[in-house]
Scaffold this motif. Structure first.
Motif, PDB file in Angstrom:
ATOM      1  N   HIS A  85       0.894  -1.153   0.000  1.00  0.00           N
ATOM      2  CA  HIS A  85       0.000   0.000   0.000  1.00  0.00           C
ATOM      3  C   HIS A  85       0.939   1.210   0.000  1.00  0.00           C
ATOM      4  CE1 HIS A  85      -2.894  -3.004   1.128  1.00  0.00           C
ATOM      5  NE2 HIS A  85      -3.840  -2.150   1.449  1.00  0.00           N
ATOM      6  N   TYR A  95      -0.327   6.946  -0.544  1.00  0.00           N
ATOM      7  CA  TYR A  95      -1.766   7.189  -0.463  1.00  0.00           C
ATOM      8  C   TYR A  95      -2.006   8.627   0.014  1.00  0.00           C
ATOM      9  CZ  TYR A  95      -6.623   5.562   0.084  1.00  0.00           C
ATOM     10  OH  TYR A  95      -7.979   5.354  -0.045  1.00  0.00           O
ATOM     11  N   HIS A 147      -3.040   1.668  -4.470  1.00  0.00           N
ATOM     12  CA  HIS A 147      -3.469   3.048  -4.228  1.00  0.00           C
ATOM     13  C   HIS A 147      -2.622   4.007  -5.070  1.00  0.00           C
ATOM     14  CE1 HIS A 147      -6.382   2.127  -1.145  1.00  0.00           C
ATOM     15  NE2 HIS A 147      -5.480   1.450  -0.458  1.00  0.00           N
ATOM     16  N   THR A 176      -2.131   7.100  -5.063  1.00  0.00           N
ATOM     17  CA  THR A 176      -2.880   8.267  -5.535  1.00  0.00           C
ATOM     18  C   THR A 176      -1.970   9.462  -5.807  1.00  0.00           C
ATOM     19  OG1 THR A 176      -3.348   8.784  -3.212  1.00  0.00           O
ATOM     20  CG2 THR A 176      -5.030   7.587  -4.443  1.00  0.00           C
ATOM     21  N   SER A 222     -12.284   3.461  -2.707  1.00  0.00           N
ATOM     22  CA  SER A 222     -11.550   3.937  -1.537  1.00  0.00           C
ATOM     23  C   SER A 222     -10.818   5.238  -1.835  1.00  0.00           C
ATOM     24  CB  SER A 222     -10.543   2.883  -1.072  1.00  0.00           C
ATOM     25  OG  SER A 222     -11.186   1.729  -0.613  1.00  0.00           O
ATOM     26  N   ASP A 223     -10.177   5.302  -2.991  1.00  0.00           N
ATOM     27  CA  ASP A 223      -9.365   6.464  -3.316  1.00  0.00           C
ATOM     28  C   ASP A 223     -10.206   7.739  -3.399  1.00  0.00           C
ATOM     29  OD1 ASP A 223      -7.287   4.680  -3.472  1.00  0.00           O
ATOM     30  OD2 ASP A 223      -7.231   4.623  -5.658  1.00  0.00           O
ATOM     31  N   THR A 281      -7.197   9.195  -8.133  1.00  0.00           N
ATOM     32  CA  THR A 281      -6.990   7.761  -8.219  1.00  0.00           C
ATOM     33  C   THR A 281      -6.130   7.513  -9.448  1.00  0.00           C
ATOM     34  OG1 THR A 281      -8.092   5.602  -8.100  1.00  0.00           O
ATOM     35  CG2 THR A 281      -9.017   7.212  -9.634  1.00  0.00           C
ATOM     36  N   ASN A 305     -10.906  -3.234  -2.952  1.00  0.00           N
ATOM     37  CA  ASN A 305     -10.209  -2.862  -1.724  1.00  0.00           C
ATOM     38  C   ASN A 305     -11.021  -3.175  -0.486  1.00  0.00           C
ATOM     39  OD1 ASN A 305      -8.036  -1.791  -0.188  1.00  0.00           O
ATOM     40  ND2 ASN A 305      -9.091   0.160  -0.017  1.00  0.00           N
TER      41      ASN A 305
END
Length: 487
Positions: free
Chosen positions: A230, A233, A271, A273, A305-306, A332, A351
């Motif tokens: 992960h 993020y 992720h 992002t 989620s993002d 995202t 996710n």
């Protein structure tokens, strides 16, 4: 409990394949399945009386990134006091830690089976599932994951990730968390625990995050595991965050000689992002580093989620408001551009479902492909095919479970192929409205694009897992197409 499956299917007759022009008479096909549960042939259907209902046959769906142990916390009354109050990322971390302290084996198995039942009914036959190991839960989530993996193995291939959500080089529990993860990897072989996952951005400093990354790379190589981070993020602008951790990950993979030639194991980056703020030169550098050093890396965008979590934080102004109030810009990974423009390996996943990290959205991967149409303004027929690949064939390859002898990661396609495992999703035209006369079928979805733009209900889906059909789907859809091996 897992669904009942039929005996092995010998042939599936009179099905349609994707990419058939919808304005022309559509040929139908027969799929023959070997005793080993793989597709042995796909031939034109020449029978004079095809099945009454002609389903569209597609490769089955895949979760490349799903959290098994944290699913549906919000749907469980004992955790009602932990429902979101601010919706912030820090609140999600805190409330989930509090929930984990109350996890029990029965609770973990119940919520895990909710996730598996809805996933398989949607058409999922393979998943990469995260189970957390740390000082709070010890090996409770892992043990539940191992139980579910064995119990559901006929319906769905579950690739377990021993996952360090919490810091392993920060806080007073860091060393204990690291020990528990290491113990799990040494106790269970790669066939039962296939992946190591960590979360470098939860560490208290950049230096600790880098130690997290280096330790994970070394441990994955030492124990012959896939690796899943992960990562990055956030949406911090470059002047505040000039060095995303992706560059350190790639540096470590180069220095440790993790290449497509040195190992069959892959690295997934979830992720990310922060990469949505990349400039053209950043994308060029990323592509060059991955391709020049033959790094087997994939990216997974997690848009539900993002879009919920990854916003630009703004400080409180004056005396009003609250620290970290969420602003409108969201981010995202730009999945279609990463694949088409930069030649990177990228997929999409669900996710979380039903918890503080992602309190909205469906477990159905088709809902993610549908969401991608709007996020990326990806409304062409080719776009629909690519988005479906990202939750199916591409996703399967990205997590190291590719079963295709003819398709490649760069062009996996949306048609079943000979030599592949017979993991299929058959889509029927079933009336789920109760409003049509004489049991007439609902509005048909004749093309790949129609399936992605407006996913059909679960009752319209028949799921084939390694050549065997999920029974409830068989009763809901026409079974005219199936011919079973004589027993």
């Amino acid at each position: 409990m897992p669904p009942q499956l039929t005996p092995l299917v010998q042939t599936i007759q009179g099905i349609r394949l994707a990419n058939t022009a919808s304005n022309k008479p559509e040929p139908t096909w027969n799929i023959t399945i070997s005793p080993q549960g793989t597709i042995s042939s796909i031939t034109p259907n020449t029978t004079s009386s095809p099945p009454l209902s002609t389903p569209l046959a597609l490769p089955s769906l895949v979760h490349p990134h799903i959290h098994l142990d944290k699913a549906y916390i919000h749907n469980t009354p004992s955790y009602s006091h932990l429902l979101p109050r601010t919706g912030s990322f820090n609140e999600a971390l805190t409330s989930t830690t509090q929930a984990k302290a109350s996890f029990t084996p029965a609770d973990l198995l119940k919520r895990g089976e909710w996730l598996l039942a809805e996933s398989v009914s949607s058409g999922v036959t393979a998943m990469r599932a995260f189970v957390e190991v740390d000082a709070t839960v010890q090996h409770a989530c892992l043990n539940a994951g191992l139980t579910l993996k064995e119990k559901w193995k006929e319906a769905c291939e579950i690739q377990l990730v021993v996952f360090a959500q919490d810091p392993i080089f920060s806080t007073e529990s860091g060393q204990e968390n690291r020990r528990l993860v290491g113990d799990a990897l040494r106790e269970y072989g790669p066939d039962r625990l296939s992946v190591l996952g960590t979360t470098p951005y939860v560490e208290s400093s950049v230096e600790a995050a880098r130690r997290n990354i280096e330790w994970a790379v070394d441990m994955a190589l030492e124990t012959d595991r896939h690796l899943d981070f992960h990562l990055d993020y956030n949406l911090s602008p470059p002047d505040e965050d000039p060095e995303p951790l992706i560059w350190y990950v790639l540096r470590m993979l180069r220095e440790k000689c993790w290449t497509t030639h040195s190992t069959t194991k892959r690295v997934m980056l979830g992720h990310c992002t922060r990469l949505s703020l990349f400039r053209e030169e950043d994308w060029s550098r990323l592509t060059q580093e991955i391709q020049d050093y033959d790094i087997p890396a994939s990216f997974v965008g997690l848009p539900t989620s993002d879009l919920y979590m990854a916003s630009i934080p703004t400080p409180t102004q004056g005396g009003g408001g609250r620290l970290g109030v969420k602003s409108n810009p969201r981010g995202t990974l730009p999945i279609p551009d990463m694949i088409r423009k930069y030649g990177l390996d990228a997929v999409m996943g669900v996710n979380n479902v039903g918890n503080a990290f992602t309190p909205w959205g469906s477990i159905d991967p088709l809902s993610i492909a549908c969401l991608g149409v709007g996020i990326y303004q990806a409304g062409t027929l080719d776009d629909a095919e690519l988005l479906y690949e990202c939750i199916s064939t591409r996703a399967r390859t990205a997590i190291g479970l590719s079963s295709s002898l003819s398709a490649s990661a760069s062009d996996p396609g949306v048609r079943p192929n000979c030599g592949e495992s017979a993991d299929l999703l058959l889509l029927y035209d079933i009336d789920d409205t109760g409003c049509l006369e004489d049991g007439g079928a609902s509005r048909p979805r004749k093309s790949m694009a129609e399936v992605v733009w407006d996913p059909p209900a679960r009752m319209s889906r028949a799921v084939v897992s390694r050549g065997r059909v999920k029974m409830p789907a068989l009763s809901a859809c026409s079974n005219d197409a199936f011919r079973f091996v004589a027993t």
